[in-house]
Design an enzyme around this catalytic site. Structure first.
Site, mmCIF file in Angstrom:
data_model
loop_
_atom_site.group_PDB
_atom_site.id
_atom_site.type_symbol
_atom_site.label_atom_id
_atom_site.label_comp_id
_atom_site.label_asym_id
_atom_site.label_seq_id
_atom_site.Cartn_x
_atom_site.Cartn_y
_atom_site.Cartn_z
ATOM 1 N N SER A 64 -51.379 37.508 32.742
ATOM 2 C CA SER A 64 -52.007 38.665 32.105
ATOM 3 C C SER A 64 -51.409 38.998 30.744
ATOM 4 O O SER A 64 -51.919 39.872 30.049
ATOM 5 C CB SER A 64 -51.913 39.900 33.004
ATOM 6 O OG SER A 64 -50.649 40.500 32.903
ATOM 7 N N LYS A 80 -45.575 44.649 30.955
ATOM 8 C CA LYS A 80 -46.802 45.120 30.311
ATOM 9 C C LYS A 80 -46.472 45.883 29.025
ATOM 10 O O LYS A 80 -45.338 46.305 28.793
ATOM 11 C CB LYS A 80 -47.566 46.075 31.235
ATOM 12 C CG LYS A 80 -48.144 45.441 32.483
ATOM 13 C CD LYS A 80 -49.332 44.571 32.181
ATOM 14 C CE LYS A 80 -49.912 43.959 33.440
ATOM 15 N NZ LYS A 80 -49.013 43.005 34.076
#
Length: 221
Positions: free
Chosen positions: A141, A179
């Site tokens: 991701s 993230k």
């Protein structure tokens, strides 16, 4: 924070605009960056738009505007090292430091944090000041930030973060993820760098910052 290809593309677009006043075509960008397809150019353009380095001008084909420029790095980068930071990495040193390696961390969805402890040998020049540890990346991701499955994330220990920084976030004291950190009203938003994934939103009490990404170490086999 730009990958090498993102950095090369924004510099190429800026140089072409300065020379001709016209944005390069996607074919020209593909050739300049030695990409295999135009889809790679589209992904880079989208990532640069998201990071507000460029914008597409409405109702005009091929029209791009450079909003800001990253610092231009030296042409020679440290061998076998990819860094998502805009700052220039220091020259490689002969010194090697053993830092804790805390298992695998998800770059897709959260997984259990810090599964055991071993060590990873890292060139001292990559780390800078502060206390560091490493995590092996699992998932895809963060690929648009140049962070791939199997990479080693080099993380500086700290408990605070600014918007836009890539962090290790511990969720509910049980699961960790890598993230982009954002504040969104009363919530904390953790953004991926892959359009196939959705942002994750949590109450601030659910999220503890465990460190900020300092760089990526990649081993080639």
């Amino acid at each position: 924070m730009l990958t090498r290809k993102q950095h090369e593309l924004v510099c190429f677009i800026n140089d072409r605009l300065a020379q001709t006043g016209v944005s390069p075509s996607f074919e020209e960008m593909k050739e300049a960056l030695d990409l295999k397809s135009k889809s790679g150019v589209h992904r880079l353009i989208s990532a640069l738009e998201e990071r507000q380095f460029i914008r597409r001008l409405p109702n005009r084909a091929r029209a791009l505007e450079v909003l800001r420029m990253p610092e231009r790095p030296e042409k020679k980068a440290p061998s076998k090292v990819v860094s998502p930071q805009l700052r220039q990495l220091p020259a490689p040193a002969n010194d090697v430091i053993e830092i804790p390696l805390h298992g695998r961390i998800a770059a897709g969805v959260p997984i259990e944090a810090f599964e055991g402890v071993s060590t990873l040998a890292v060139p001292a020049a990559l780390l800078g000041q502060g206390d560091h540890y490493a995590l092996e990346v699992a998932g895809d991701s963060m690929v648009e930030a140049g962070i791939l499955d199997g990479d080693y994330a080099l993380v500086k220990r700290q408990e605070v973060a600014r918007d836009g920084e890539i962090v290790v976030a511990l969720i509910d004291d049980a699961e960790a993820t890598l993230k982009y950190f954002r504040r969104e009203g009363a919530m904390v938003r953790l953004d991926p760098a892959n359009r196939a994934y959705d942002p994750q939103r949590y109450l601030p009490a659910q999220v503890r910052i465990q460190g900020k990404l300092s760089g990526i170490l990649r081993r080639y086999h």
